[in-house]
Design a protein around this motif. Structure first.
Motif, short mmCIF file in Angstrom:
data_model
loop_
_atom_site.label_atom_id
_atom_site.label_comp_id
_atom_site.label_asym_id
_atom_site.label_seq_id
_atom_site.Cartn_x
_atom_site.Cartn_y
_atom_site.Cartn_z
N SER A 134 45.19 -0.69 121.88
CA SER A 134 44.83 -2.54 121.18
C SER A 134 44.34 -2.14 119.62
O SER A 134 44.96 -3.14 119.42
CB SER A 134 43.43 -2.87 122.40
OG SER A 134 42.39 -2.15 122.01
N VAL A 135 43.84 -1.03 119.44
CA VAL A 135 43.75 -1.38 117.47
C VAL A 135 44.68 -1.41 117.21
O VAL A 135 44.83 -1.84 115.51
CB VAL A 135 42.90 0.02 117.55
CG1 VAL A 135 43.10 0.21 116.13
CG2 VAL A 135 41.63 0.18 118.50
N GLY A 136 45.81 -0.37 117.44
CA GLY A 136 47.07 -0.77 116.65
C GLY A 136 47.54 -1.99 116.55
O GLY A 136 48.33 -2.55 115.22
N LEU A 137 47.55 -2.42 117.68
CA LEU A 137 48.62 -3.73 117.96
C LEU A 137 47.62 -4.62 116.89
O LEU A 137 47.68 -5.57 116.15
CB LEU A 137 48.35 -3.82 119.34
CG LEU A 137 49.13 -5.15 119.53
CD1 LEU A 137 50.79 -5.10 119.58
CD2 LEU A 137 48.85 -5.81 120.78
N SER A 138 46.07 -4.75 117.20
CA SER A 138 45.41 -5.80 116.49
C SER A 138 45.49 -5.22 115.13
O SER A 138 45.78 -6.14 113.96
CB SER A 138 43.99 -5.69 116.51
OG SER A 138 43.13 -5.90 115.61
N VAL A 139 45.63 -4.45 114.23
CA VAL A 139 46.07 -4.02 112.82
C VAL A 139 47.31 -4.62 112.93
O VAL A 139 47.31 -5.45 111.36
CB VAL A 139 46.54 -2.07 111.90
CG1 VAL A 139 46.50 -2.06 111.14
CG2 VAL A 139 44.52 -2.21 112.79
N ALA B 78 42.92 -2.31 108.88
CA ALA B 78 43.64 -3.57 108.10
C ALA B 78 42.99 -4.07 106.86
O ALA B 78 44.12 -4.67 106.01
CB ALA B 78 43.10 -4.93 109.45
N GLU B 79 41.86 -3.66 106.52
CA GLU B 79 41.52 -4.04 105.06
C GLU B 79 41.64 -2.67 104.39
O GLU B 79 42.23 -2.90 103.16
CB GLU B 79 39.99 -3.90 105.27
CG GLU B 79 39.17 -3.53 103.84
CD GLU B 79 37.41 -4.12 104.36
OE1 GLU B 79 37.35 -4.31 102.90
OE2 GLU B 79 37.28 -4.62 104.97
N ALA B 80 42.35 -1.34 105.15
CA ALA B 80 43.42 -0.54 104.15
C ALA B 80 44.21 0.05 103.90
O ALA B 80 44.64 -0.54 102.59
CB ALA B 80 42.49 0.80 104.71
N ALA B 81 44.91 -1.50 104.83
CA ALA B 81 45.93 -1.77 104.45
C ALA B 81 46.58 -2.36 103.75
O ALA B 81 47.16 -2.44 102.17
CB ALA B 81 46.69 -2.66 105.55
N GLU B 82 45.96 -3.14 103.03
CA GLU B 82 45.37 -4.56 101.68
C GLU B 82 45.31 -3.55 100.21
O GLU B 82 46.12 -3.72 99.69
CB GLU B 82 44.58 -5.15 102.03
CG GLU B 82 44.58 -5.86 103.27
CD GLU B 82 45.60 -7.07 103.41
OE1 GLU B 82 46.23 -7.68 102.27
OE2 GLU B 82 45.91 -6.94 104.61
N GLU B 83 44.49 -2.30 100.25
CA GLU B 83 44.34 -1.87 99.39
C GLU B 83 45.99 -0.11 98.92
O GLU B 83 45.46 0.59 98.58
CB GLU B 83 43.36 -0.93 99.16
CG GLU B 83 41.93 -1.78 99.67
CD GLU B 83 40.62 -1.28 99.67
OE1 GLU B 83 40.80 -0.01 100.36
OE2 GLU B 83 39.82 -2.23 99.84
N SER B 84 46.76 -0.87 99.78
CA SER B 84 47.56 0.62 100.21
C SER B 84 49.14 -0.48 100.06
O SER B 84 49.55 -1.93 100.45
CB SER B 84 48.08 1.02 101.48
OG SER B 84 46.45 1.44 101.40
N VAL C 122 50.27 5.51 100.33
CA VAL C 122 50.74 5.24 101.61
C VAL C 122 49.56 5.48 102.07
O VAL C 122 49.10 6.91 101.91
CB VAL C 122 51.78 6.33 101.96
CG1 VAL C 122 52.59 6.50 103.35
CG2 VAL C 122 53.14 6.12 101.13
N THR C 123 49.51 5.09 102.75
CA THR C 123 47.70 5.09 103.92
C THR C 123 47.91 5.28 105.10
O THR C 123 49.11 5.01 105.73
CB THR C 123 47.01 4.29 103.10
OG1 THR C 123 46.11 3.77 102.13
CG2 THR C 123 45.51 4.56 104.42
N VAL C 124 47.47 6.45 105.71
CA VAL C 124 47.48 6.68 107.44
C VAL C 124 46.39 7.29 107.68
O VAL C 124 44.93 6.96 107.71
CB VAL C 124 48.22 8.42 107.75
CG1 VAL C 124 47.70 9.08 106.47
CG2 VAL C 124 48.28 8.20 108.73
N GLY C 125 46.31 6.04 108.79
CA GLY C 125 44.73 5.91 109.91
C GLY C 125 44.78 6.97 110.82
O GLY C 125 46.09 7.11 111.76
#
Length: 301
Positions: free
Chosen positions: A121-126, A95-101, A5-8
């Protein structure tokens, strides 16, 4: 794909709240927690400043995941916690980190005066580009908020979890969305509250004039359709209580109302070509900004 589980993290109070939620989710899933901080190189003029240069800036930002990890290890003993410092544009890197999680968790500021989010804007883009589920957690969210009130009317971690609210589109049901919601309900030992709301096209007023029972017929059809799409999931998860709610109403408003008594809200997002923009659909967009509970956005084809 690494099972984490990844958190930014960005050092803000809302990202710390998201990290605590992610830690609880990692414990429910029996997975390690991965704390990711994205370092964006400082602009050229700032990099030349003796006190605000690139090295100084990076030194301080590297403390963010390290200090967060120390706090979380104290609050969640036994949980495996990993930290990573990544470089680049925050939205793209996350967004790339999400692919690995298995799941990516982000924080959002609470809207003053009302229960909801201020999604940047960052959260919405992700959310719009991640290929894995993304959960948005509002600032100030606490573990007790996910639970039913106790006898004194106060939410408590000692009481059962509130339901998982699932937004259902009977015209286009997607397995990924249902599977995510039911698995979360199993982990929390709670129910799934399946919400289906719809708006009538304006021209239906002519049909109502000709047949006053038309609205009842349409409502019966919608309820039957909701029961039908939920049937295989009831069989697959017999231990999960399913509460069906189907009514003529604004889908966005109905989901926002349901979120007030939810431990988690699950909505969908159609996958779009890369670089398409940040469109996530009107209902999902509204829920992201106004839900009082954490929101999981599940991408689907």
């Amino acid at each position: 794909m690494s099972r984490t589980v990844t958190v930014g993290l960005d050092g803000s109070p809302e990202s710390r709240t998201a990290a605590d939620w992610a830690a609880r989710e990692a414990r429910l899933r029996g997975l390690p927690l991965r704390l990711v901080h994205v370092w964006e190189p400082v602009p050229g003029p700032m990099a030349q400043a003796p006190l605000l240069g690139a090295e100084t800036h990076r030194h301080w930002t590297e403390r963010i995941p390290r200090e967060a990890a120390a706090e979380l290890r104290t609050a969640h003993p036994g949980l495996e916690i990993r930290t990573e410092q990544l470089d680049g544009a925050s939205a793209a890197v996350l967004a790339e980190a999400a692919e690995e999680s298995e799941l990516l968790v982000l924080g959002s500021r609470g809207l003053s005066g009302i229960g909801g989010f201020l999604v940047g804007s960052v959260g919405l883009s992700v959310v719009a580009h991640a290929g894995r589920p993304v959960v948005l957690v509002r600032a100030g969210e606490r573990a007790a908020d996910e639970h039913e009130p106790d006898t004194a009317g106060t939410p408590s971690e000692r009481t059962p979890f509130r339901p998982v609210v699932l937004g259902v589109d009977t015209a286009a049901p997607h397995d990924a969305l249902f599977a995510f919601a039911f698995e979360e309900a199993v982990r929390r030992e709670t129910s799934v509250r399946a919400v289906r709301a719809w708006n009538m096209p304006p021209y239906y007023v002519y049909g109502f004039a000709a047949d006053p029972t038309l609205d009842q017929e349409i409502a019966a059809q919608e309820k039957a359709a909701l029961s039908e799409v939920l049937k295989p999931w009831r069989h697959k998860y017999p231990s999960v209580e399913v509460v069906e709610e189907c009514e003529f109403a604004s889908p966005s408003l109905r989901m926002i109302e349901a979120a007030r008594d939810a431990s988690l809200v699950v909505v969908g997002r159609r996958r779009r070509p890369a670089g398409y923009g940040t469109h996530v659909g009107p209902v999902t967009h509204a829920v992201l900004h106004h839900s009082a509970a954490p929101v999981a956005v599940v991408p689907h084809d």
